[in-house]
Motif scaffolding. Structure first.
Motif, PDB file in Angstrom:
ATOM      1  N   ASN A 294     -12.987  19.637  38.556  1.00 46.41           N
ATOM      2  CA  ASN A 294     -13.394  19.511  37.291  1.00 46.41           C
ATOM      3  C   ASN A 294     -13.131  17.822  36.764  1.00 46.41           C
ATOM      4  O   ASN A 294     -11.773  17.641  36.804  1.00 46.41           O
ATOM      5  CB  ASN A 294     -12.318  20.324  36.267  1.00 46.41           C
TER       6      ASN A 294
ATOM      7  N   LYS B 185     -13.294  16.476  34.236  1.00 52.28           N
ATOM      8  CA  LYS B 185     -12.991  16.180  32.881  1.00 52.28           C
ATOM      9  C   LYS B 185     -13.689  14.975  32.309  1.00 52.28           C
ATOM     10  O   LYS B 185     -14.772  14.700  32.570  1.00 52.28           O
ATOM     11  CB  LYS B 185     -11.382  16.071  32.925  1.00 52.28           C
TER      12      LYS B 185
ATOM     13  N   HIS C  73     -11.799  26.319  29.140  1.00 50.64           N
ATOM     14  CA  HIS C  73     -10.922  25.519  29.408  1.00 50.64           C
ATOM     15  C   HIS C  73      -9.582  25.465  28.463  1.00 50.64           C
ATOM     16  O   HIS C  73      -9.972  25.113  27.192  1.00 50.64           O
ATOM     17  CB  HIS C  73     -11.250  24.511  29.942  1.00 50.64           C
TER      18      HIS C  73
ATOM     19  N   GLU D 116      -5.267  29.221  35.115  1.00 48.84           N
ATOM     20  CA  GLU D 116      -4.749  27.950  35.091  1.00 48.84           C
ATOM     21  C   GLU D 116      -3.346  27.963  34.082  1.00 48.84           C
ATOM     22  O   GLU D 116      -3.604  27.865  32.649  1.00 48.84           O
ATOM     23  CB  GLU D 116      -5.666  26.973  34.346  1.00 48.84           C
TER      24      GLU D 116
ATOM     25  N   ALA E 126       1.154  24.030  33.898  1.00 50.73           N
ATOM     26  CA  ALA E 126       0.973  23.132  35.268  1.00 50.73           C
ATOM     27  C   ALA E 126      -0.206  22.130  35.182  1.00 50.73           C
ATOM     28  O   ALA E 126      -0.444  21.535  36.289  1.00 50.73           O
ATOM     29  CB  ALA E 126       0.624  24.358  36.339  1.00 50.73           C
ATOM     30  N   ILE E 127      -0.947  22.036  34.434  1.00 52.78           N
ATOM     31  CA  ILE E 127      -2.063  21.544  34.149  1.00 52.78           C
ATOM     32  C   ILE E 127      -1.476  20.011  33.912  1.00 52.78           C
ATOM     33  O   ILE E 127      -1.048  19.329  33.018  1.00 52.78           O
ATOM     34  CB  ILE E 127      -3.089  21.862  33.082  1.00 52.78           C
ATOM     35  N   GLY E 128      -2.109  18.863  34.733  1.00 50.03           N
ATOM     36  CA  GLY E 128      -1.533  17.542  34.813  1.00 50.03           C
ATOM     37  C   GLY E 128      -0.370  17.404  34.844  1.00 50.03           C
ATOM     38  O   GLY E 128       0.041  15.989  34.639  1.00 50.03           O
TER      39      GLY E 128
ATOM     40  N   GLY F 224      -4.018  23.910  38.448  1.00 56.45           N
ATOM     41  CA  GLY F 224      -2.796  23.439  37.688  1.00 56.45           C
ATOM     42  C   GLY F 224      -1.911  22.655  38.883  1.00 56.45           C
ATOM     43  O   GLY F 224      -1.095  23.116  39.638  1.00 56.45           O
ATOM     44  N   SER F 225      -2.182  21.269  38.971  1.00 60.91           N
ATOM     45  CA  SER F 225      -1.508  20.342  40.046  1.00 60.91           C
ATOM     46  C   SER F 225      -1.747  20.907  41.154  1.00 60.91           C
ATOM     47  O   SER F 225      -1.043  20.518  42.061  1.00 60.91           O
ATOM     48  CB  SER F 225      -0.196  20.251  39.421  1.00 60.91           C
TER      49      SER F 225
ATOM     50  N   LEU G 102      -9.197  25.351  41.123  1.00 65.91           N
ATOM     51  CA  LEU G 102      -9.781  24.537  40.077  1.00 65.91           C
ATOM     52  C   LEU G 102      -9.143  23.322  39.772  1.00 65.91           C
ATOM     53  O   LEU G 102      -7.942  23.203  39.465  1.00 65.91           O
ATOM     54  CB  LEU G 102     -10.237  25.134  38.871  1.00 65.91           C
ATOM     55  N   ILE G 103      -9.678  22.185  40.457  1.00 64.36           N
ATOM     56  CA  ILE G 103      -8.972  20.899  40.758  1.00 64.36           C
ATOM     57  C   ILE G 103      -9.205  19.847  39.560  1.00 64.36           C
ATOM     58  O   ILE G 103     -10.673  19.378  39.366  1.00 64.36           O
ATOM     59  CB  ILE G 103      -9.230  20.257  42.100  1.00 64.36           C
ATOM     60  N   GLY G 104      -8.129  19.263  38.858  1.00 61.22           N
ATOM     61  CA  GLY G 104      -8.583  18.344  37.791  1.00 61.22           C
ATOM     62  C   GLY G 104      -8.441  16.944  38.472  1.00 61.22           C
ATOM     63  O   GLY G 104      -9.305  16.502  39.537  1.00 61.22           O
ATOM     64  N   ARG G 105      -7.224  16.505  38.475  1.00 60.71           N
ATOM     65  CA  ARG G 105      -6.898  15.077  39.017  1.00 60.71           C
ATOM     66  C   ARG G 105      -7.014  14.775  40.302  1.00 60.71           C
ATOM     67  O   ARG G 105      -7.801  13.780  41.018  1.00 60.71           O
ATOM     68  CB  ARG G 105      -5.389  14.763  38.900  1.00 60.71           C
TER      69      ARG G 105
HETATM   70  O1  G3H Z   1      -9.440  22.166  35.627  1.00 60.88           O
HETATM   71  C1  G3H Z   1      -8.529  21.746  35.988  1.00 60.88           C
HETATM   72  C2  G3H Z   1      -7.434  22.019  35.670  1.00 60.88           C
HETATM   73  O2  G3H Z   1      -7.056  21.584  34.350  1.00 60.88           O
HETATM   74  C3  G3H Z   1      -6.013  21.431  36.333  1.00 60.88           C
HETATM   75  O3  G3H Z   1      -6.056  20.306  36.377  1.00 60.88           O
HETATM   76  P1  G3H Z   1      -4.922  19.345  37.480  1.00 60.88           P
HETATM   77  O4  G3H Z   1      -5.575  19.383  38.753  1.00 60.88           O
HETATM   78  O5  G3H Z   1      -5.166  17.622  36.944  1.00 60.88           O
HETATM   79  O6  G3H Z   1      -3.665  19.858  37.011  1.00 60.88           O
END
Ligand code: G3H
Length: 251
Positions: A9, A11, A95, A167, A171-173, A211-212, A231-234
């Motif tokens: 993701n 973002k 989300h 998520e 834990a997100i970000g 979530g991280s 599901l991977i953000g950063r």
């Molecule tokens: O959609 C992805 C989630 O919000 C996780 O984001 P993250 O991996 O940056 O914590």
């Protein structure tokens, strides 16, 4: 056995140059990882670029939101049919960063879920509790309410063609993921809630953890029985990190 899935993701990150460099690095490195599925969900303006670069590879692409309406005077909205025109396979729905910032109701999220499936796009339904809800012992009540918004309106069979992402908002970000056991217990609850209504859907639905997630914790998370990927953000913005996470799913 469910095939693992890793969805990046992005973002609100990226540029045509950065995306090209990232995807051109990922394409050959993920091409050899044949035991799992991979996708990137990009900002709307980059769907054409994703389609152009990823067509014919083992990396699917999609979006991070969509309109609940099919067509009409909805300024700024993007419909499921429009996403389909750009070859989207997945779309993230509900989300927490959107539901918080744009007050997305569970009913709205359910309508978007249905809108995606109407055109054959796989919705990635995000569920998860805040830290306050967790500390108040409300995690399962929150997850149940988020799932029931779909289960009570369109039933459980729809989850045979959907993905769920657990998520935990806390834990997100943050750099601090849920532990494998914490995540597993939430995934188990989600699968059981669906399974109480439709056992096949519960067996088929892939439940991702978000979530991280990092290369350093992905293997332990993905080894859990009910965690079917991430599901991977950063971690999706760096080719080496995303490849490392995808490699952990490829076992
Ligand atoms: O959609 C992805 C989630 O919000 C996780 O984001 P993250 O991996 O940056 O914590």
């Amino acid at each position: 056995m469910r095939r693992k899935l890793v969805v990046g993701n992005w973002k609100m990150h990226g540029s045509l140059a950065q995306n090209k460099a990232l995807l051109e690095a990922l394409i050959p490195n993920l091409a050899v990882l044949k035991q799992a599925d991979y996708a990137v969900c990009v900002p709307y303006p980059y769907l054409f670029q994703a389609q152009s670069l990823l067509q014919g590879t083992n990396i699917s692409w999609g979006a991070q939101n969509l309109a609940k309406h099919e067509i009409g005077a909805y300024t700024g909205e993007v419909s499921a049919d429009m996403l389909k025109e750009f070859g989207a396979s997945y779309v993230i729905v509900g989300h927490s960063e959107r539901s918080t910032a744009y007050c997305e109701s569970d009913a709205n999220i359910a309508a978007k879920f249905v809108s995606a499936q109407r055109v054959g796009i796989t919705p990635v339904l995000c569920v998860g509790e805040t830290l306050q809800e967790r500390e108040s012992g409300l995690r399962e009540r929150v997850l149940a309410a988020q799932l029931d918004a779909i289960l009570n309106s369109v039933g459980a069979e729809v989850f045979t063609k959907a993905v769920v992402a657990y998520e935990p908002v806390w834990a997100i970000g943050t750099g601090f993921s849920a532990t494998p056991d914490q995540a597993q217990s939430a995934h188990e609850f989600i699968r059981a809630r669906i399974g109480a209504l439709h056992s096949e859907a519960a067996d088929k639905v892939r439940i991702l953890y978000g979530g991280s997630v990092k290369p350093s914790n992905a293997s332990q998370l993905f080894a859990m029985q009910d965690i079917d990927g991430g599901l991977i953000g950063r971690g999706s913005l760096n080719a080496n990190d995303f490849e490392g996470i995808c490699r952990a799913a490829n076992n």
